[in-house]
Design an enzyme around this catalytic site. Structure first.
Site: not given
Length: 385
Positions: A324-325
């Site tokens: 994920t970011c």
């Protein structure tokens, strides 16, 4: 999530044939059923399963096939999942804090046993049929677990004495229950709780019908499997010594230790940076690896190449990021992977059946994860024919 009906030989065989680019959980029904039989043969009392650890339909079905017909449920949704797998299953509702609507659902579902740890919660069970069992849950400041459940639930021994008397006056079947804490590796924790249970029952002047010794049984996280039989023996010795010839029936409710060993997670390496010391995986703490954030790193990890062969070489301590970011999507530092690991390889995390499915999210669009059935979870040299 998608369930594959085919039975594959092992994870490496599936990986080399399909080269999936999203995480895969491999389930071995053989391992799951063998674990259930180990508990049933070794514990000597009623073995239930704590559904919170993994509520997959195939998990529940295989446990039923192995003779588990009583389940510890914590919500109406878990009740429904159990009933779908086994309409005749016995339900123990051991989450001691419930809303009025949840209690009504439990009564409708025919819950056979309830737990309480506070007078107000017992008042809320006024509509529960008198023939139902009500177990008073108590907590002690006992060490030995990865983290303590007593901070959230559990009456003091003094409170438990009064609650047990009230349960008896109301005409319910009186019982006691406790939970030593998750991943408990000290058999002495059960010994302390059991002896206190006997004192509580004696002070209350109540003969309890059953004693639920909880879950907390440790799963294998280091490669050295915990000796469950040592814990079983300690439990039975403490019961005989504390209660004598008038001992209550015993119940246990394993979750983690029941299901962990039957699953292996394969996460793919997306990239290596900083000379290979930083690794990006296609799964992380928002997915199936959430439990590692809370429990610490497992040492039971292998790396296989896309052809299904085991990577060897010098172990290198890595920084592991998820896909994920979010920068918080990072495992505790220090996971060791071979220095031959490469982008496109698969990291196999063994013993991942507990809380991997249950706690995974779809954050940032990375929630997809197949569950593939395999005969064995070992074997890393796949043969393609």
């Amino acid at each position: 999530m998608q369930n594959h009906s085919a039975l594959w030989r092992n994870p490496a065989n599936h990986l080399c044939r399909t080269t999936p680019d999203q995480p895969v959980l491999y389930l071995s029904p053989r391992v799951l059923q063998d674990t259930a039989l180990r508990f049933r043969r070794g514990f000597g009392g009623l073995v239930t399963y704590a559904v919170k650890a993994n509520d997959r339909a195939e998990v529940l079905a295989n446990l039923v096939a192995a003779g588990i017909t009583t389940f510890d449920v914590a919500s109406p949704a878990e009740m429904a999942a159990v009933r779908a797998a086994c309409p005749q299953a016995v339900l123990h509702y051991n989450n001691p804090v419930r809303s009025v609507a949840e209690i009504a659902a439990g009564i409708e579902m025919g819950v056979a046993s309830w737990s309480v740890d506070e007078a107000g919660e017992l008042d809320k069970l006024a509509d529960v049929p008198p023939e139902a069992e009500i177990a008073v849950r108590f907590a002690l400041p006992v060490k030995g677990a990865a983290y303590d459940f007593g901070d959230k639930f559990g009456a003091t021994p003094d409170q438990a004495v009064e609650l047990l008397r009230r349960v008896t006056r109301l005409g319910h079947v009186p019982a006691l229950c406790f939970h030593p804490g998750t991943q408990c590796e000290d058999a002495g924790a059960w010994d302390s709780y059991i002896r206190e249970a006997a004192r509580i029952a004696e002070r209350a002047g109540v003969r309890i019908a059953r004693l639920n010794v909880g879950g907390g049984f440790a799963a294998n996280r280091t490669g050295a499997a915990p000796d469950l039989e040592v814990v079983f023996d300690a439990i039975h010795w403490a019961v005989r010594d504390a209660f004598g010839t008038d001992a209550p029936q015993l119940i246990c409710e394993p979750g983690r230790a029941m299901v962990a060993e039957s699953f292996t997670l394969a996460a793919r390496i997306k990239a290596l940076r900083a000379g290979g010391r930083t690794v990006f995986l296609n799964d992380g703490i928002y997915g199936r690896l959430t439990d590692l954030r809370d429990m610490g790193l497992t040492r039971r990890v292998d790396v296989v190449c896309p052809a299904g062969c085991l990577r060897s070489g010098h172990a290198v301590s890595r920084v592991i990021y998820g896909p994920t970011c979010d920068s918080l999507d990072r495992l505790p530092d220090g996971l060791e992977l071979p220095d031959t690991s490469a982008a496109g390889d698969y990291v196999l995390f063994h013993g991942m059946g507990a809380y991997s499915v249950a706690m995974g999210t779809a954050f940032n669009g990375y929630g997809a994860c197949d569950v593939v059935t395999v005969d064995l979870l070992s074997g890393h040299h796949a043969t393609v024919s």
